[in-house]
Design an enzyme around this catalytic site. Structure first.
Site, PDB file in Angstrom:
ATOM      1  N   THR A  76     -11.393   8.151 -12.841  1.00 16.22           N
ATOM      2  CA  THR A  76     -10.572   7.655 -12.038  1.00 16.22           C
ATOM      3  C   THR A  76     -11.165   6.124 -11.516  1.00 16.22           C
ATOM      4  O   THR A  76     -10.388   5.535 -10.798  1.00 16.22           O
ATOM      5  CB  THR A  76     -10.520   8.495 -10.739  1.00 16.22           C
ATOM      6  OG1 THR A  76      -9.010   8.262  -9.906  1.00 16.22           O
ATOM      7  CG2 THR A  76     -11.735   8.473  -9.893  1.00 16.22           C
TER       8      THR A  76
ATOM      9  N   GLU B 110       0.941  -1.275  -0.086  1.00 11.37           N
ATOM     10  CA  GLU B 110      -0.012   0.073  -0.061  1.00 11.37           C
ATOM     11  C   GLU B 110       0.921   1.199  -0.054  1.00 11.37           C
ATOM     12  O   GLU B 110       0.590   2.495  -0.615  1.00 11.37           O
ATOM     13  CB  GLU B 110      -0.882   0.171   1.306  1.00 11.37           C
ATOM     14  CG  GLU B 110      -1.973   1.258   1.279  1.00 11.37           C
ATOM     15  CD  GLU B 110      -2.831   1.179   0.264  1.00 11.37           C
ATOM     16  OE1 GLU B 110      -3.720   2.070   0.151  1.00 11.37           O
ATOM     17  OE2 GLU B 110      -3.098   0.212  -0.533  1.00 11.37           O
TER      18      GLU B 110
END
Length: 633
Positions: free
Chosen positions: A613, A502
């Site tokens: 997006t 992440e």
């Protein structure tokens, strides 16, 4: 007394009735006529009778689409709960009705016009339930779908739309494998979680969450265009039928403005532009209207949460103690809201996002940078934290894509993008001792030398915008895009699973790796393969397909479970610990970008489409002809 009321000397009428009797008869007859005539107006579906007797109401110019959306049967939500998910036949089994449906759907991808009621009826027959069908002709609206299709410069699915005629090749086999992954993810969702927002593959059930305000079917809406792109015809029809019959907007929870916009509205808009099906347009516009209360602030900068029941709004509690709106959230509405105006004729959507631009243009930017937290009350920055990753990312993406979507007429968006990119290059860009280029995070002049996985979209973004930069900057930006994408690949290559964490750091001699377990997870994110796709289309360097196939292999090995795909909690462990969630964006983005990476460049050509997006394709405005309903994009 009786003699006084009916005197015997009153002469009889010509019909043999005395005057009082005649009066009573006429009174009875007039009451009967009034009762029967009035009943015509009280009976159901009496609108046609009313039009025979009542003058038509005048309508203000420009409100035709609003009237259509409000009155269309698909827009009138039902109170009954969604139908339960249909039973899925065992592998290899197919009932007669499904085979008949497949025959009926043959050739659906070749249609070049909206199909409307006929396909709704077909979907109803295949599901065994009544479809929502218009009972009266719909009011015409000004968006011309045929003209829109004629302006596209490439076929949506490319010149090789019939894959059966394509010669066998390694690339075709790789693309077919990705298609199989999508089919497996969809079928697993359909079997265990149909109608829920997400699939939990380990427990084989569905998950709703609290982010969407009571809206359901997020995976379905997010998957529509991917199913269409991959020509998964039966699966697309299943998704479309669910939207027609079970996607209800009469919900009353609190929803994320950002997430509902990019997933639901983006997915519905994309599905409409790909197919011309009215149900997608109508649902998108009605849902867009439900988001408008978020903009009720002194500045017009929307708050992050909208309450569908009370039409109130609030900021996230974690955003500067509930006082701030988030740059990536209010900055990632422009593409979708312009298309809502385009398809509805209602200028309010475009006005809302243009006002956001106006506020951002006026406010001072520290060193030309855009901090992540802005007060929707005062219009001032609340904290000087700048990130191209989480909290900031898609704001920059939507600037360059607004320029491209406008067919390069939105000069304001272009100027804002290149000004921001120069500030990022000056103040955030770094090169590690090992030679890796990365974009750090900025906190009031102090740098955090890390990148989040979310920031890895920036390689593709910079590549996408390189062509329109100043001539002396173009080669620099192409090289910068390649360097950042290489760094993000390294974050994958340096893990045991070949999947990226992440967040990853550049300090203490460690580069492109997470430094703590809380940043070591992978939740099926798309940003790295997104950049691979853009860099492939820009350069055709085979390295990007090699890297993309490494991701496919890792997903199959570490994320595929018996009942779907799941994120993992530690990319540095070769024994996966799954997080039990098949994210909607895995179907919307990750698999779509991988499929496009192994497709021809004219499949969803970048000349015709920009991706929001959430990877939902929205069309470029190739024409500003007066026939378009919403004006320029």
């Amino acid at each position: 007394m009786l003699m006084r009321k009916v005197p015997v000397f009153v002469p009889a009428s010509p019909w043999g009735l005395r005057l009082p009797q005649k009066f009573l008869f006429l009174l009875f007859l007039s009451g009967l006529v009034t009762l029967c005539f009035g009943a015509l107006f009280l009976l159901p579906n009496s609108s046609r009778l009313k039009r025979l007797f009542l003058a038509p109401r005048t309508q203000q110019p420009g409100l035709e689409v609003v009237a259509e959306v409000a009155g269309h049967p698909l827009a009138r939500e039902q109170e009954s709960p969604p139908n339960p998910a249909p039973a899925v036949p065992a592998p290899g089994e197919e009932d007669a009705s499904s085979q008949a449906n497949a025959r009926r759907r043959k050739g659906w991808l070749r249609r070049t016009h909206p199909t409307g009621t006929r396909e709704m009826a077909t979907a109803a027959r295949s599901s065994g339930s009544a479809a929502l069908r218009p009972q009266e002709p719909s009011i015409p609206f000004s968006f011309d779908f045929h003209a829109f299709q004629s302006r596209l410069r490439h076929p949506v699915l490319g010149t090789r739309a019939d894959e059966s005629k394509e010669p066998q090749s390694l690339v075709r086999a790789q693309r077919e494998k990705i298609k199989e992954m999508m089919q497996f993810a969809w079928q697993s969702y359909k079997r265990y979680a149909m109608g829920k927002n997400e699939l939990r593959p380990l427990t084989k059930d569905g998950y709703e969450g609290s982010m969407f305000g009571g809206l359901s079917g997020a995976t379905i809406i997010d998957s529509l265009d991917t199913l269409y792109l991959m020509q998964l015809q039966d699966e697309f029809q299943e998704a479309k039928a669910w939207v027609e019959e079970n996607f209800h907007l009469n919900v009353s929870g609190e929803a994320s403005l950002f997430e509902v916009n990019i997933r639901y509205i983006g997915g519905l808009l994309s599905a409409f532009y790909l197919t011309g099906e009215e149900v997608f347009r109508i649902k998108a516009i009605k849902l867009g209207e439900k988001l408008l209360p978020a903009f009720n602030t002194p500045t017009g900068i929307p708050k992050g949460v909208v309450n569908f029941k009370s039409s109130s709004n609030r900021s996230w509690g974690w955003a500067m103690a509930g006082s701030s709106s988030i740059l990536a959230e209010f900055g990632s509405l422009h593409l979708e809201f312009l298309h809502l105006t385009e398809l509805s004729g209602n200028q309010v959507f475009a006005e809302k996002v243009r006002n956001i631009r106006k506020v951002l243009r006026k406010i001072d930017k520290p060193f030309g940078l855009y901090p992540n937290f802005l007060s929707p009350v005062s219009g001032n920055w609340m904290q000087h934290h700048v990130s191209v990753g989480g909290l900031g990312d898609s704001f920059y993406e939507y600037l360059i894509k607004s320029w491209l979507m406008s067919a390069k007429t939105d000069v304001e968006a272009k100027d804002m993008y290149y000004e921001a990119l120069e500030a990022i290059e000056t103040h955030l860009l770094n090169v590690s001792p090992g030679g890796l280029t990365y974009i750090a995070e900025w906190r009031g002049g102090i740098l955090d030398h890390k990148m989040g996985h979310l920031a890895c979209f920036s390689g593709g973004m910079i590549a996408l915008g390189a062509e329109d930069a100043k001539e002396e900057k173009r080669a620099r930006y192409r090289e910068l895009a390649a360097q950042i994408t290489k760094t993000c690949h390294e974050s994958y290559a340096r893990s045991d699973t070949k999947l990226g964490p992440e967040a990853f750091w550049f300090n203490s001699g460690r580069e492109a790796v997470a430094t703590q377990l809380s940043e070591s997870y992978y939740i099926l994110r798309p940003e790295v393969v997104e950049s691979y796709m853009y860099l492939w289309r820009q350069t055709h360097d085979p390295i990007y397909r090699e890297w993309g196939w490494e991701v496919v292999t890792a997903l199959e090995k570490y994320c595929r479970t018996e009942a779907g795909f799941s994120g993992i909690q530690d990319v540095y462990s070769s024994i996966p610990n799954h997080d039990n969630k098949q994210q909607t964006f895995f179907l919307a983005e990750t698999l779509k970008y991988l499929y496009l990476l192994f497709s021809e460049d004219d499949v969803l050509s970048l000349e015709d489409w920009v991706f929001n997006t959430e990877a939902h394709p929205l069309p470029v405005n190739h024409s500003d002809s007066p026939g378009r309903g919403g004006g320029q994009l």
